[in-house]
Scaffold this motif. Structure first.
Motif, PDB file in Angstrom:
ATOM      1  N   LEU A  46       0.832  -1.199   0.000  1.00 23.99           N
ATOM      2  CA  LEU A  46       0.000   0.000   0.000  1.00 23.99           C
ATOM      3  C   LEU A  46       0.871   1.256   0.000  1.00 23.99           C
ATOM      4  O   LEU A  46       1.776   1.404   0.832  1.00 23.99           O
ATOM      5  CB  LEU A  46      -0.910   0.006   1.230  1.00 23.99           C
ATOM      6  N   ARG A  47       0.563   2.190  -0.938  1.00 29.25           N
ATOM      7  CA  ARG A  47       1.325   3.433  -1.055  1.00 29.25           C
ATOM      8  C   ARG A  47       0.457   4.667  -0.761  1.00 29.25           C
ATOM      9  O   ARG A  47       0.969   5.672  -0.292  1.00 29.25           O
ATOM     10  CB  ARG A  47       1.930   3.563  -2.455  1.00 29.25           C
ATOM     11  N   ILE A  48      -0.849   4.578  -1.063  1.00 28.92           N
ATOM     12  CA  ILE A  48      -1.735   5.720  -0.863  1.00 28.92           C
ATOM     13  C   ILE A  48      -2.962   5.259  -0.083  1.00 28.92           C
ATOM     14  O   ILE A  48      -3.627   4.298  -0.475  1.00 28.92           O
ATOM     15  CB  ILE A  48      -2.160   6.337  -2.209  1.00 28.92           C
ATOM     16  N   LEU A  49      -3.269   5.951   1.006  1.00 28.31           N
ATOM     17  CA  LEU A  49      -4.400   5.594   1.861  1.00 28.31           C
ATOM     18  C   LEU A  49      -5.237   6.830   2.124  1.00 28.31           C
ATOM     19  O   LEU A  49      -4.726   7.878   2.515  1.00 28.31           O
ATOM     20  CB  LEU A  49      -3.901   5.019   3.189  1.00 28.31           C
ATOM     21  N   ASP A  50      -6.560   6.693   1.911  1.00 27.28           N
ATOM     22  CA  ASP A  50      -7.504   7.782   2.149  1.00 27.28           C
ATOM     23  C   ASP A  50      -8.653   7.227   2.989  1.00 27.28           C
ATOM     24  O   ASP A  50      -9.433   6.399   2.519  1.00 27.28           O
ATOM     25  CB  ASP A  50      -8.018   8.321   0.814  1.00 27.28           C
ATOM     26  N   LEU A  51      -8.748   7.679   4.246  1.00 28.05           N
ATOM     27  CA  LEU A  51      -9.785   7.213   5.166  1.00 28.05           C
ATOM     28  C   LEU A  51     -10.679   8.382   5.559  1.00 28.05           C
ATOM     29  O   LEU A  51     -10.196   9.466   5.871  1.00 28.05           O
ATOM     30  CB  LEU A  51      -9.172   6.618   6.432  1.00 28.05           C
ATOM     31  N   GLU A  52     -11.987   8.139   5.560  1.00 24.34           N
ATOM     32  CA  GLU A  52     -12.935   9.169   5.959  1.00 24.34           C
ATOM     33  C   GLU A  52     -14.143   8.512   6.602  1.00 24.34           C
ATOM     34  O   GLU A  52     -14.652   7.505   6.109  1.00 24.34           O
ATOM     35  CB  GLU A  52     -13.388   9.991   4.752  1.00 24.34           C
ATOM     36  N   GLY A  53     -14.609   9.083   7.715  1.00 27.49           N
ATOM     37  CA  GLY A  53     -15.816   8.558   8.327  1.00 27.49           C
ATOM     38  C   GLY A  53     -15.780   8.574   9.841  1.00 27.49           C
ATOM     39  O   GLY A  53     -14.955   9.241  10.464  1.00 27.49           O
ATOM     40  N   LYS A  54     -16.702   7.824  10.438  1.00 27.90           N
ATOM     41  CA  LYS A  54     -16.816   7.714  11.887  1.00 27.90           C
ATOM     42  C   LYS A  54     -16.318   6.339  12.317  1.00 27.90           C
ATOM     43  O   LYS A  54     -16.899   5.330  11.943  1.00 27.90           O
ATOM     44  CB  LYS A  54     -18.272   7.888  12.324  1.00 27.90           C
ATOM     45  N   PHE A  55     -15.249   6.313  13.057  1.00 26.68           N
ATOM     46  CA  PHE A  55     -14.776   5.061  13.640  1.00 26.68           C
ATOM     47  C   PHE A  55     -13.959   5.395  14.892  1.00 26.68           C
ATOM     48  O   PHE A  55     -13.485   6.516  15.069  1.00 26.68           O
ATOM     49  CB  PHE A  55     -13.970   4.241  12.638  1.00 26.68           C
ATOM     50  N   GLU A  56     -13.816   4.413  15.751  1.00 26.79           N
ATOM     51  CA  GLU A  56     -13.190   4.648  17.043  1.00 26.79           C
ATOM     52  C   GLU A  56     -11.697   4.351  17.057  1.00 26.79           C
ATOM     53  O   GLU A  56     -10.930   5.027  17.735  1.00 26.79           O
ATOM     54  CB  GLU A  56     -13.893   3.806  18.113  1.00 26.79           C
ATOM     55  N   ASP A  57     -11.282   3.354  16.313  1.00 30.09           N
ATOM     56  CA  ASP A  57      -9.870   2.992  16.361  1.00 30.09           C
ATOM     57  C   ASP A  57      -9.515   2.159  15.136  1.00 30.09           C
ATOM     58  O   ASP A  57     -10.373   1.504  14.534  1.00 30.09           O
ATOM     59  CB  ASP A  57      -9.569   2.187  17.632  1.00 30.09           C
ATOM     60  N   PHE A  58      -8.247   2.185  14.754  1.00 29.70           N
ATOM     61  CA  PHE A  58      -7.763   1.352  13.666  1.00 29.70           C
ATOM     62  C   PHE A  58      -6.265   1.111  13.851  1.00 29.70           C
ATOM     63  O   PHE A  58      -5.586   1.842  14.583  1.00 29.70           O
ATOM     64  CB  PHE A  58      -8.049   1.999  12.302  1.00 29.70           C
ATOM     65  N   ILE A  59      -5.776   0.097  13.181  1.00 28.59           N
ATOM     66  CA  ILE A  59      -4.351  -0.272  13.273  1.00 28.59           C
ATOM     67  C   ILE A  59      -3.773  -0.383  11.869  1.00 28.59           C
ATOM     68  O   ILE A  59      -4.379  -0.994  10.981  1.00 28.59           O
ATOM     69  CB  ILE A  59      -4.180  -1.617  14.013  1.00 28.59           C
ATOM     70  N   LEU A  60      -2.615   0.214  11.669  1.00 27.28           N
ATOM     71  CA  LEU A  60      -1.857   0.033  10.441  1.00 27.28           C
ATOM     72  C   LEU A  60      -0.776  -0.996  10.716  1.00 27.28           C
ATOM     73  O   LEU A  60       0.054  -0.803  11.602  1.00 27.28           O
ATOM     74  CB  LEU A  60      -1.233   1.358   9.987  1.00 27.28           C
ATOM     75  N   GLU A  61      -0.806  -2.081   9.955  1.00 25.26           N
ATOM     76  CA  GLU A  61       0.138  -3.179  10.181  1.00 25.26           C
ATOM     77  C   GLU A  61       0.746  -3.600   8.845  1.00 25.26           C
ATOM     78  O   GLU A  61       0.038  -3.773   7.852  1.00 25.26           O
ATOM     79  CB  GLU A  61      -0.597  -4.363  10.828  1.00 25.26           C
ATOM     80  N   ASN A  62       2.063  -3.733   8.834  1.00 25.45           N
ATOM     81  CA  ASN A  62       2.742  -4.149   7.611  1.00 25.45           C
ATOM     82  C   ASN A  62       2.474  -3.153   6.480  1.00 25.45           C
ATOM     83  O   ASN A  62       2.167  -3.543   5.356  1.00 25.45           O
ATOM     84  CB  ASN A  62       2.279  -5.559   7.211  1.00 25.45           C
ATOM     85  N   THR A  63       2.616  -1.862   6.803  1.00 27.14           N
ATOM     86  CA  THR A  63       2.325  -0.798   5.827  1.00 27.14           C
ATOM     87  C   THR A  63       3.540   0.120   5.642  1.00 27.14           C
ATOM     88  O   THR A  63       3.397   1.335   5.495  1.00 27.14           O
ATOM     89  CB  THR A  63       1.115   0.036   6.276  1.00 27.14           C
ATOM     90  N   SER A  64       4.722  -0.456   5.647  1.00 30.05           N
ATOM     91  CA  SER A  64       5.939   0.358   5.605  1.00 30.05           C
ATOM     92  C   SER A  64       6.144   1.094   4.285  1.00 30.05           C
ATOM     93  O   SER A  64       6.969   1.998   4.200  1.00 30.05           O
ATOM     94  CB  SER A  64       7.161  -0.516   5.898  1.00 30.05           C
ATOM     95  N   ASN A  65       5.389   0.741   3.239  1.00 26.62           N
ATOM     96  CA  ASN A  65       5.517   1.415   1.946  1.00 26.62           C
ATOM     97  C   ASN A  65       4.555   2.584   1.779  1.00 26.62           C
ATOM     98  O   ASN A  65       4.573   3.244   0.735  1.00 26.62           O
ATOM     99  CB  ASN A  65       5.302   0.414   0.804  1.00 26.62           C
ATOM    100  N   LEU A  66       3.734   2.850   2.781  1.00 27.66           N
ATOM    101  CA  LEU A  66       2.795   3.965   2.677  1.00 27.66           C
ATOM    102  C   LEU A  66       3.546   5.289   2.520  1.00 27.66           C
ATOM    103  O   LEU A  66       4.403   5.629   3.338  1.00 27.66           O
ATOM    104  CB  LEU A  66       1.902   4.029   3.914  1.00 27.66           C
ATOM    105  N   ALA A  67       3.191   6.042   1.472  1.00 28.43           N
ATOM    106  CA  ALA A  67       3.849   7.316   1.199  1.00 28.43           C
ATOM    107  C   ALA A  67       2.899   8.501   1.361  1.00 28.43           C
ATOM    108  O   ALA A  67       3.316   9.585   1.759  1.00 28.43           O
ATOM    109  CB  ALA A  67       4.443   7.327  -0.202  1.00 28.43           C
TER     110      ALA A  67
END
Length: 411
Positions: free
Chosen positions: A203-224
């Motif tokens: 994964l290189r590009i991430l776009d998150l929008e909305g209502k949520f309480e928590d999340f975890i990014l795991e094994n995403t070292s290529n995110l730019a």
């Protein structure tokens, strides 16, 4: 009489295909009556797009049955593979017709599939879509998503955009992890879960929008590039009892982040838990930071300072001051004086919007003193009444950069 040479009809097939692909599909179909040479050219077009732009500006105004007839006619006469299929319409009601189209497309080596409808009930994606192993881009809007038990993943999928989709946490996490080549993910205003994990090594590009309480990014070292617009609705008592730092957790697997947008209330999420002065590992490549922050909330200010201290390569900074900020910044003022030795040696462009004069001027003074290569700072107050007072204050500030240009914009 000498027969005229038809230069257009004798163009290479790939050139004709490109020309026809640029036409609204209704106009492209009409070319089949030009001559016998053109009869089957549109029947082999690999990209089929049904929206207002590609149906001569009339598509959104036609009724559901007409839409079905148009799509049925094009698909029934089509020959060969279909690489791209997109349909976007607010009134498409017949789910069984969409089921038919997707089943047909599953036999056509589909690579890009986009479905956007605005019915009162979410459309349930049929299992046959998940058999499309050639798919590279998937875009779903206002759907109900469940995975068939035999789903092994999309081995070639690189881009996924799901908005207003209803799905469970288990389905979301399974879908992401079974797309090993996924490079771009958009997840916006979905429901059915409040916590989730994103495990995506490419994964290189991430776009998150909305209502949520928590999340975890795991094994995403290529995110730019990351953009998060969070309407933070977590249980506040549970947050106050939290001993872990959301700031540390969020950046734990982002070593190569280059562009970060922190919108809406996500800074409040990052401010939960103990706040370190800086991250254990700096964001060595972060060049652009955009953040929405409340300058009447000390934790948010400290979170922002921690990010700035941890971003030695930062070149561009955008700050949107939360509109409800009318309180003074006494605690902020003393905290900033403790950081006068902090230097942002690469920072060149700064844009601050929503200045209320009372709480943010100390932060502007801090940035001016800490940015030796600053080229441009643009500041905009919340109201016209604050404009003259803002300019008067800023004219008296010293600046570490001799070439800095301060631009004042009226709201």
């Amino acid at each position: 009489m000498e027969k005229k040479f038809d230069r257009l009809s004798n163009l290479p097939f790939d050139v004709l295909e490109q020309i026809l692909s640029c036409l609204p599909i209704k106009d492209a179909v009409k070319t089949s009556v030009l001559s016998s040479n053109w009869r089957y050219k549109t029947a082999t077009l690999p990209n089929l797009v049904f929206d207002d732009h590609c149906i001569s500006g009339e598509f959104l105004s036609v009724n559901s049955s007409t839409i079905v007839n148009i799509v049925d006619h094009v698909l029934s006469s089509h020959i060969g593979p279909i690489h791209k299929f997109r349909i976007s319409h607010p009134h498409l009601q017949a789910s069984h017709d969409i089921d038919r189209w997707i089943l047909h497309l599953s036999t056509k080596s589909i690579r890009e599939f986009s479905l956007e409808i605005l019915t009162w009930r979410p459309y349930s994606i049929p299992p046959c879509l998940f058999s499309c192993q050639d798919i590279v881009h998937l875009e779903l809007y206002h759907c109900l998503l469940k995975l068939p038990s035999k789903f092994k993943g999309f081995e070639n999928l690189k881009s996924m955009d799901i908005q207003r989709v209803r799905l469970s946490r288990r389905v979301l996490e399974k879908l992401i992890i079974r797309c090993p080549l996924l490079e771009r993910l958009t997840l916006a205003n979905c429901d059915g879960f409040s916590h989730f994990k994103i495990n995506a090594p490419n994964l290189r590009i991430l776009d998150l929008e909305g209502k949520f309480e928590d999340f975890i990014l795991e094994n995403t070292s290529n995110l730019a590039e990351v953009c998060i617009d969070l309407d933070f609705k977590a249980n506040q008592k549970q947050i106050l009892d939290c001993n872990s730092s959301n700031l540390l957790k969020f950046f734990a697997d982002l070593p190569n982040i280059r562009k970060l947008r922190v919108q809406n209330q996500f800074i409040k999420y990052l401010a939960v838990g103990p706040l370190p002065e800086k991250l254990p590992e700096p964001c060595r490549y972060l060049e652009f930071l955009s953040v929405c922050v409340s300058f009447s909330d000390l934790d948010e200010i400290l979170t922002l300072l921690g990010l700035l201290r941890s971003s030695p390569a930062l070149k561009e900074l955008e700050i949107l001051v939360c509109k409800e900020d009318n309180a003074g910044g006494g605690e902020m003022y003393s905290g900033l004086h403790d950081n006068v030795s902090c230097q942002f040696t690469q920072l060149q462009l700064v844009k601050i919007t929503g200045i209320s004069v009372k709480a943010e001027l100390d932060f502007i003074k801090f940035l001016l003193l800490s940015s030796p290569v600053l080229k441009t700072m643009t500041v905009t107050p919340t109201s016209v009444n604050d404009f003259l007072e803002l300019v008067g204050e800023l004219l008296g500030f010293r600046c570490a950069s001799a070439s800095a240009n301060i631009i004042y914009l009226e709201p």
